[in-house]
Design a protein around this motif. Structure first.
Motif, PDB file in Angstrom:
ATOM      1  N   LYS A 174      59.123  64.124  -1.958  1.00 38.35           N
ATOM      2  CA  LYS A 174      57.711  63.771  -2.116  1.00 38.35           C
ATOM      3  C   LYS A 174      57.638  62.349  -2.639  1.00 38.35           C
ATOM      4  O   LYS A 174      58.421  61.976  -3.515  1.00 38.35           O
ATOM      5  CB  LYS A 174      57.033  64.713  -3.115  1.00 38.35           C
ATOM      6  N   GLU A 175      56.709  61.559  -2.120  1.00 39.95           N
ATOM      7  CA  GLU A 175      56.537  60.189  -2.584  1.00 39.95           C
ATOM      8  C   GLU A 175      56.101  60.212  -4.040  1.00 39.95           C
ATOM      9  O   GLU A 175      55.193  60.955  -4.409  1.00 39.95           O
ATOM     10  CB  GLU A 175      55.477  59.497  -1.727  1.00 39.95           C
ATOM     11  N   LYS A 176      56.785  59.413  -4.845  1.00 42.29           N
ATOM     12  CA  LYS A 176      56.472  59.396  -6.280  1.00 42.29           C
ATOM     13  C   LYS A 176      55.229  58.540  -6.552  1.00 42.29           C
ATOM     14  O   LYS A 176      55.007  57.550  -5.877  1.00 42.29           O
ATOM     15  CB  LYS A 176      57.670  58.848  -7.056  1.00 42.29           C
ATOM     16  N   LEU A 228      62.461  62.876   5.676  1.00 41.71           N
ATOM     17  CA  LEU A 228      61.043  63.218   5.615  1.00 41.71           C
ATOM     18  C   LEU A 228      60.506  62.935   4.214  1.00 41.71           C
ATOM     19  O   LEU A 228      61.024  63.448   3.226  1.00 41.71           O
ATOM     20  CB  LEU A 228      60.845  64.704   5.967  1.00 41.71           C
ATOM     21  N   VAL A 229      59.477  62.094   4.155  1.00 40.04           N
ATOM     22  CA  VAL A 229      58.825  61.793   2.868  1.00 40.04           C
ATOM     23  C   VAL A 229      57.380  62.268   2.962  1.00 40.04           C
ATOM     24  O   VAL A 229      56.646  61.879   3.874  1.00 40.04           O
ATOM     25  CB  VAL A 229      58.868  60.280   2.546  1.00 40.04           C
ATOM     26  N   TYR A 284      52.668  62.256   5.992  1.00 44.53           N
ATOM     27  CA  TYR A 284      54.120  62.219   5.853  1.00 44.53           C
ATOM     28  C   TYR A 284      54.695  61.056   6.651  1.00 44.53           C
ATOM     29  O   TYR A 284      54.056  60.508   7.554  1.00 44.53           O
ATOM     30  CB  TYR A 284      54.752  63.529   6.306  1.00 44.53           C
ATOM     31  N   ASN A 285      55.911  60.715   6.290  1.00 38.38           N
ATOM     32  CA  ASN A 285      56.640  59.651   6.957  1.00 38.38           C
ATOM     33  C   ASN A 285      57.969  60.242   7.436  1.00 38.38           C
ATOM     34  O   ASN A 285      58.771  60.687   6.629  1.00 38.38           O
ATOM     35  CB  ASN A 285      56.858  58.519   5.938  1.00 38.38           C
ATOM     36  N   LEU A 286      58.159  60.285   8.741  1.00 37.00           N
ATOM     37  CA  LEU A 286      59.370  60.908   9.280  1.00 37.00           C
ATOM     38  C   LEU A 286      60.203  59.899  10.054  1.00 37.00           C
ATOM     39  O   LEU A 286      59.709  59.202  10.944  1.00 37.00           O
ATOM     40  CB  LEU A 286      58.977  62.077  10.212  1.00 37.00           C
ATOM     41  N   ASN A 304      67.194  56.952  11.439  1.00 37.42           N
ATOM     42  CA  ASN A 304      66.651  55.644  11.009  1.00 37.42           C
ATOM     43  C   ASN A 304      65.588  55.077  11.943  1.00 37.42           C
ATOM     44  O   ASN A 304      65.218  53.921  11.820  1.00 37.42           O
ATOM     45  CB  ASN A 304      67.778  54.608  10.830  1.00 37.42           C
ATOM     46  N   LYS A 305      65.123  55.888  12.891  1.00 38.71           N
ATOM     47  CA  LYS A 305      64.064  55.429  13.788  1.00 38.71           C
ATOM     48  C   LYS A 305      62.810  56.256  13.526  1.00 38.71           C
ATOM     49  O   LYS A 305      62.917  57.462  13.265  1.00 38.71           O
ATOM     50  CB  LYS A 305      64.485  55.597  15.248  1.00 38.71           C
ATOM     51  N   PRO A 306      61.642  55.640  13.601  1.00 32.15           N
ATOM     52  CA  PRO A 306      60.412  56.407  13.397  1.00 32.15           C
ATOM     53  C   PRO A 306      60.318  57.530  14.433  1.00 32.15           C
ATOM     54  O   PRO A 306      60.790  57.386  15.563  1.00 32.15           O
ATOM     55  CB  PRO A 306      59.294  55.385  13.607  1.00 32.15           C
ATOM     56  N   PHE A 307      59.742  58.615  14.008  1.00 35.99           N
ATOM     57  CA  PHE A 307      59.547  59.784  14.883  1.00 35.99           C
ATOM     58  C   PHE A 307      58.782  59.351  16.140  1.00 35.99           C
ATOM     59  O   PHE A 307      57.738  58.702  16.057  1.00 35.99           O
ATOM     60  CB  PHE A 307      58.772  60.846  14.097  1.00 35.99           C
ATOM     61  N   ASP A 308      59.310  59.694  17.310  1.00 34.87           N
ATOM     62  CA  ASP A 308      58.757  59.247  18.590  1.00 34.87           C
ATOM     63  C   ASP A 308      58.148  60.439  19.320  1.00 34.87           C
ATOM     64  O   ASP A 308      58.857  61.373  19.715  1.00 34.87           O
ATOM     65  CB  ASP A 308      59.888  58.625  19.420  1.00 34.87           C
ATOM     66  N   LYS A 309      56.829  60.401  19.485  1.00 30.05           N
ATOM     67  CA  LYS A 309      56.137  61.537  20.116  1.00 30.05           C
ATOM     68  C   LYS A 309      56.411  61.649  21.617  1.00 30.05           C
ATOM     69  O   LYS A 309      56.078  62.648  22.240  1.00 30.05           O
ATOM     70  CB  LYS A 309      54.626  61.417  19.884  1.00 30.05           C
ATOM     71  N   ASN A 310      56.999  60.610  22.192  1.00 28.80           N
ATOM     72  CA  ASN A 310      57.257  60.639  23.635  1.00 28.80           C
ATOM     73  C   ASN A 310      58.678  61.069  23.974  1.00 28.80           C
ATOM     74  O   ASN A 310      59.134  60.913  25.100  1.00 28.80           O
ATOM     75  CB  ASN A 310      57.004  59.248  24.232  1.00 28.80           C
ATOM     76  N   LYS A 311      59.353  61.645  22.985  1.00 31.50           N
ATOM     77  CA  LYS A 311      60.769  61.934  23.173  1.00 31.50           C
ATOM     78  C   LYS A 311      61.029  63.409  22.821  1.00 31.50           C
ATOM     79  O   LYS A 311      60.267  64.025  22.090  1.00 31.50           O
ATOM     80  CB  LYS A 311      61.523  60.954  22.263  1.00 31.50           C
ATOM     81  N   THR A 312      62.092  63.981  23.385  1.00 31.71           N
ATOM     82  CA  THR A 312      62.518  65.310  22.943  1.00 31.71           C
ATOM     83  C   THR A 312      63.707  65.128  21.998  1.00 31.71           C
ATOM     84  O   THR A 312      64.399  64.115  22.055  1.00 31.71           O
ATOM     85  CB  THR A 312      62.937  66.204  24.124  1.00 31.71           C
TER      86      THR A 312
END
Lengths: 304, 250
Positions: free
Chosen positions: B248-250, B171-172, B178-180, B184-192
């Motif tokens: 946190k992103e620098k 998590l950044v 934020y970037n989650l 190594n896969k982007p956060f997927d809103k269609n998944k549990t």
């Protein structure tokens, strides 16, 4: 024998009838009797004294010291009861390694008479508690936990009547609501019943059926909850019941400067006590009785 | 000790004949402190001794070694001890979960407050594991909706604390959000997601309310302390790094 009829105007007739059957000699002589109640709560597996370097309780506590103290008191007055208000388990590696075996064996060596069940006594599950029962040579009392559908069925009594020096002492146990406090997988089908209703029923049985001279509630409800006014506690319980002489509490690890004298539902005095935790203190309450019938009019004094 | 005397006179003029002795005349109450002035009873001490020796021996058993101090305070939003705890619980917990269900845990999350003590550089003993995790909590796998994961992220960002997270969770916090990434896969809103945590946090401990009412839950019946002890026994030197899994992103 019963001493409470004088406050129960409605039962005057019954009392007179009972009195009619007594031999006259009961009134002839005066005899003084002394009962000592010793108690602990929330010892949490603290068997050894705290280390010398402990930030809060340096070199305090320890069950071997408690044993010496209790021996001395029993020598002074053999008519002594030793009680524990629960949370015997959890707090030192002794519990993690032996599951409460050592705690129960030592309490048996100290000749505890009874204990009630605290929420942490379920920490190894109800089966974990059951497994340690053979090591306890004292009774577990709980009147508001219904263990009917659990392994503890028949192993826990609601109350016990002790007779010391011809004085009948009724002791009953009360436990805290387990839901939200203990994992349901731990207490399984233990049913929690309303402590106030249970206490009223217990005080009726112990006074009217068992004819106890002294009624003691061994509670793990907690002393008092300032932020949760409606949560049942020892002080709440005292104010909603009658004919209970002493409430020995636990759970909140409350250190009191002295035992609390509070009023019950009919305005009589009740003593509520708790002695902190970890075996740092031993509570001592002495009850003095007199068989002289004239003594009653002089009233009773409470010295705390 | 101060003594307060309260006399209670009971009006009994009408009733004196209706009572039976014995009458309670006096009650005295006090508290007796257990201090070093009281001599220990030898019989009790002797009885405790073999139990104590056995406990001490076990507690002093060396399980592993750490070349660095392991603490919860050496990073901003992560820590060496937090990373270690979350990663070892993931490793041990996922092996059990996978063998029983055929599925994999997505990541592990615990609470900062649940790390009860650090471990000093040197040998690691059983005592260290007890100090780190004195409670009896067990590992539990919770299936969470993506909405609950979003609540979890929001909690982490607002808490701004190094809550232990396993390395699968990245998590950044950026300037505009934020970037989650999970595994190594982007956060997927269609998944549990299957999240490993403790049965304490499952019930909303430390206000982690997103763990309550999960889609499904699976108790591994594996105490966290035992998980830690088992991991230490299997690894003779503990290696742990701060890898920026939560930053946190620098």
């Amino acid at each position: 024998m019963k001493r409470r009829n004088f406050i129960k105007k409605t039962s005057a007739a019954t009392a007179l009838l009972t009195l009619g059957g007594l031999p006259l000699q009961s009134f002839a002589t005066s005899e003084k009797k002394h009962i000592t109640i010793l108690h602990t709560n929330d010892v949490h597996s603290h068997i050894e004294p705290f280390e010398n370097s402990h930030y809060k309780y340096p070199n305090l506590g320890g069950i071997a010291r408690r044993a010496t103290l209790i021996d001395g008191i029993r020598k002074e007055n053999p008519h002594t009861l030793l009680l524990d208000a629960g949370d015997i388990f959890q707090g030192t590696p002794f519990f993690n390694f032996y599951g409460g075996e050592l705690e129960f064996k030592l309490m048996s060596m100290l000749q505890y008479d009874a204990a009630t069940i605290g929420n942490h006594d379920f920490d190894n599950g109800i089966d974990g508690l059951y497994a340690q029962l053979p090591h306890a040579k004292f009774d577990f009392l709980s009147a508001n936990y219904d263990f009917k559908n659990t392994v503890l069925d028949t192993h826990v009594k609601p109350y016990k009547v002790f007779v010391k020096n011809d004085i009948k002492i009724g002791v009953f146990g009360l436990g805290i609501e387990l839901k939200g406090l203990v994992d349901p997988r731990m207490y399984k089908e233990t049913v929690y019943n309303n402590p106030v209703e249970t206490a009223r029923e217990m005080s009726r049985i112990l006074n009217e059926e068992e004819h106890c001279d002294l009624v003691i509630c061994l509670s793990h409800l907690g002393y008092h909850y300032k932020k949760e006014e409606n949560k049942i506690s020892d002080l709440e319980l005292a104010s909603k019941t009658k004919d209970i002489d002493l409430i020995i509490g636990g759970h909140t690890h409350t250190f009191l400067p002295k035992p609390t004298v509070t009023k019950n539902i009919v305005g009589e005095n009740v003593l509520v006590n708790q002695v902190g935790c970890y075996g740092l203190n031993l509570g001592r309450i002495d009850f003095y009785f007199d068989t002289d019938k004239n003594i009653e009019s002089k009233g009773k004094s409470i010295i705390v | 000790m101060k003594k307060f005397i309260i006399h209670i006179f009971i009006i009994s003029s009408l009733l004196s004949c209706k009572n039976k002795p014995p009458f309670l005349t006096k009650i005295e109450g006090k508290q007796l402190p257990i201090t070093e002035g009281i001599k220990s009873k030898q019989e009790i001490e002797d009885f405790i001794k073999p139990f104590k020796e056995s406990v001490d021996k076990e507690m002093n058993t060396v399980l592993s070694y750490t070349p660095h101090n392991l603490v919860r305070t050496d990073g901003e939003l992560e820590s060496s001890l937090g990373n270690l705890m979350a990663d070892l619980c993931y490793l041990k917990g996922n092996a059990i979960f996978n063998s029983r269900t055929g599925k994999n845990i997505d990541f592990a999350m615990f609470n900062y407050g649940g790390i009860r003590a650090g471990i000093t550089q040197g040998n690691i003993t059983t005592q260290n594991a007890f100090n780190l995790m004195p409670f009896e909590n067990s590992l539990v796998v919770l299936e969470l909706s993506s909405k609950k994961i979003e609540e979890l992220v929001y909690y982490l960002i607002t808490e701004n604390k190094a809550h232990p997270l396993s390395k699968q969770f990245n998590l950044v916090i950026t300037k505009d959000g934020y970037n989650l990434k999970i595994n190594n896969k982007p956060f997927d809103k269609n998944k549990t997601y299957f999240v490993l945590t403790s049965d304490y946090l499952q019930t909303g401990g430390d206000n982690m309310n997103f763990f309550k009412n999960s889609i499904s839950s699976y108790n591994l019946d594996y105490k966290i302390r035992n998980t830690i002890i088992d991991y230490f026994k299997e690894n003779d030197t503990i290696k742990v790094t701060l890898d920026g899994r939560f930053m946190k992103e620098k």
